[in-house]
Write a protein that holds these residues in place. Structure first.
Motif, PDB file in Angstrom:
ATOM      1  N   ARG A  49       0.826  -1.203   0.000  1.00 15.85           N
ATOM      2  CA  ARG A  49       0.000   0.000   0.000  1.00 15.85           C
ATOM      3  C   ARG A  49       0.870   1.266   0.000  1.00 15.85           C
ATOM      4  N   GLN A  50       2.038   1.187   0.627  1.00 15.59           N
ATOM      5  CA  GLN A  50       2.938   2.334   0.575  1.00 15.59           C
ATOM      6  C   GLN A  50       3.414   2.574  -0.848  1.00 15.59           C
ATOM      7  N   GLN A  51       3.699   1.512  -1.573  1.00 12.60           N
ATOM      8  CA  GLN A  51       4.116   1.643  -2.966  1.00 12.60           C
ATOM      9  C   GLN A  51       2.993   2.217  -3.818  1.00 12.60           C
ATOM     10  N   PHE A  52       1.758   1.817  -3.529  1.00 10.27           N
ATOM     11  CA  PHE A  52       0.594   2.390  -4.216  1.00 10.27           C
ATOM     12  C   PHE A  52       0.480   3.885  -3.908  1.00 10.27           C
ATOM     13  N   LYS A  53       0.720   4.237  -2.656  1.00  4.24           N
ATOM     14  CA  LYS A  53       0.685   5.649  -2.264  1.00  4.24           C
ATOM     15  C   LYS A  53       1.722   6.444  -3.046  1.00  4.24           C
ATOM     16  N   TYR A  54       2.943   5.894  -3.172  1.00  7.34           N
ATOM     17  CA  TYR A  54       3.983   6.579  -3.937  1.00  7.34           C
ATOM     18  C   TYR A  54       3.576   6.748  -5.399  1.00  7.34           C
ATOM     19  N   ARG A  55       2.933   5.728  -5.982  1.00  7.38           N
ATOM     20  CA  ARG A  55       2.486   5.848  -7.380  1.00  7.38           C
ATOM     21  C   ARG A  55       1.447   6.950  -7.520  1.00  7.38           C
ATOM     22  N   CYS A  56       0.550   7.048  -6.552  1.00 10.60           N
ATOM     23  CA  CYS A  56      -0.461   8.102  -6.599  1.00 10.60           C
ATOM     24  C   CYS A  56       0.189   9.478  -6.477  1.00 10.60           C
ATOM     25  N   MET A  57       1.156   9.595  -5.591  1.00  6.48           N
ATOM     26  CA  MET A  57       1.865  10.862  -5.439  1.00  6.48           C
ATOM     27  C   MET A  57       2.576  11.249  -6.732  1.00  6.48           C
ATOM     28  N   GLU A  58       3.205  10.269  -7.367  1.00  9.03           N
ATOM     29  CA  GLU A  58       3.922  10.535  -8.612  1.00  9.03           C
ATOM     30  C   GLU A  58       2.966  10.983  -9.710  1.00  9.03           C
ATOM     31  N   ARG A  59       1.808  10.352  -9.770  1.00 11.01           N
ATOM     32  CA  ARG A  59       0.832  10.727 -10.796  1.00 11.01           C
ATOM     33  C   ARG A  59       0.186  12.079 -10.511  1.00 11.01           C
ATOM     34  N   LEU A  60       0.002  12.377  -9.228  1.00 11.96           N
ATOM     35  CA  LEU A  60      -0.647  13.636  -8.860  1.00 11.96           C
ATOM     36  C   LEU A  60       0.242  14.849  -9.105  1.00 11.96           C
ATOM     37  N   HIS A  61       1.553  14.675  -8.989  1.00 12.01           N
ATOM     38  CA  HIS A  61       2.473  15.809  -9.072  1.00 12.01           C
ATOM     39  C   HIS A  61       2.266  16.649 -10.336  1.00 12.01           C
ATOM     40  N   PRO A  62       2.330  16.065 -11.537  1.00  5.09           N
ATOM     41  CA  PRO A  62       2.125  16.893 -12.725  1.00  5.09           C
ATOM     42  C   PRO A  62       0.698  17.422 -12.848  1.00  5.09           C
ATOM     43  N   HIS A  63      -0.263  16.676 -12.314  1.00  4.86           N
ATOM     44  CA  HIS A  63      -1.645  17.159 -12.363  1.00  4.86           C
ATOM     45  C   HIS A  63      -1.801  18.408 -11.494  1.00  4.86           C
TER      46      HIS A  63
END
Length: 256
Positions: A118-132
């Motif tokens: 779930r932490q890795q999923f959180k990091y993926r969400c953070m990475e995707r959110l950054h440019p948005h």
């Protein structure tokens, strides 16, 4: 303009604890709710659709899990369910209402505390959110992204910061990401614009007497574009009643 953000930890549980009775007294223009933990079809009581609001729910596919809601005094021009990322959208984590010159979002960023997956999923969400978020900050319109971001930004934002530096929610990578969001990305922590004081928390562990002793974390935010942050005039974390393990975050903004 009054905006309330609240992680309900189960909207039906919050209802039983008096949340909707309290909400009637608030005269909020927008109410952003996270972790509804319910399917729309289960919300059969009128209280879940407060009088005077246009009410929207974005449920997780998994029953009893995640989910966000958004109540608006005015009818939006458009409502956006999710961000087009399947693994994120299946969990009902982004709900956006667009108006003529304002967009209001209810966001529930994942927690990574249960296991590394779930932490890795959180990091993926953070990475995707950054440019948005970069894209949103560059718009002429105002944005406010309300919700449980599941990250305490600075040492002032949690009581026991020294012992939590290796725990999800206060990891160096998470805090650095918020440094980016509130720095080069151009978004603003509206609460800190009006309240710089310590010991201001929005979540407390249900273990021990954490809430009674105010051993908490500030992980619920109203993240805005700079123009809207400049209009923030007062902020409150409502703790007189206990609707959830989180407290409602209330910010009043001057009208444009």
């Amino acid at each position: 303009m009054r905006i309330i953000s609240f992680n309900a930890n189960g909207i039906r549980a919050a209802h039983r604890k008096g949340f909707f009775e309290w909400l009637k007294t608030q005269k909020a223009d927008f109410v952003c709710i996270q972790e509804t933990k319910a399917q729309h079809s289960q919300l059969i009581e009128r209280d879940y659709f407060p009088v005077g609001y246009h009410c929207y729910y974005h449920d997780a596919e998994k029953k009893g899990y995640s989910g966000v809601a958004l109540y608006c005094r005015q009818q939006p021009v458009r409502v956006v369910y999710g961000l087009g990322w399947d693994e994120f959208d299946r969990e009902g984590r982004w709900l956006q209402a667009d108006f003529e010159d304002l967009s209001v979002v209810s966001l529930y960023l994942p927690s990574g505390s249960s296991k590394d997956e779930r932490q890795q999923f959180k990091y993926r969400c953070m990475e995707r959110l950054h440019p948005h978020l970069e894209e949103l900050s560059g718009h002429d319109r105002d944005y406010v992204i309300c919700g449980d971001w599941n990250i305490a930004h600075k040492e002032i934002d949690l009581k026991n910061w020294k012992s939590n530096q290796k725990n999800s929610g206060f990891l160096p990578e998470e805090r650095a990401w918020l440094d980016e969001v509130f720095g080069p990305v151009g978004m603003v922590d509206a609460f800190r614009r009006v309240d710089p004081s310590p010991d201001r928390y929005t979540w407390w562990s249900q273990r021990g007497r954490a809430r009674e002793n105010n051993v908490g974390w500030r992980i619920d935010y109203q993240v805005t574009t700079p123009g809207l942050a400049d209009r923030a005039r007062s902020a409150e974390i409502y703790t007189d009643e206990n609707f959830s393990d989180h407290a409602p975050l209330i910010i009043d903004y001057d009208d444009a």
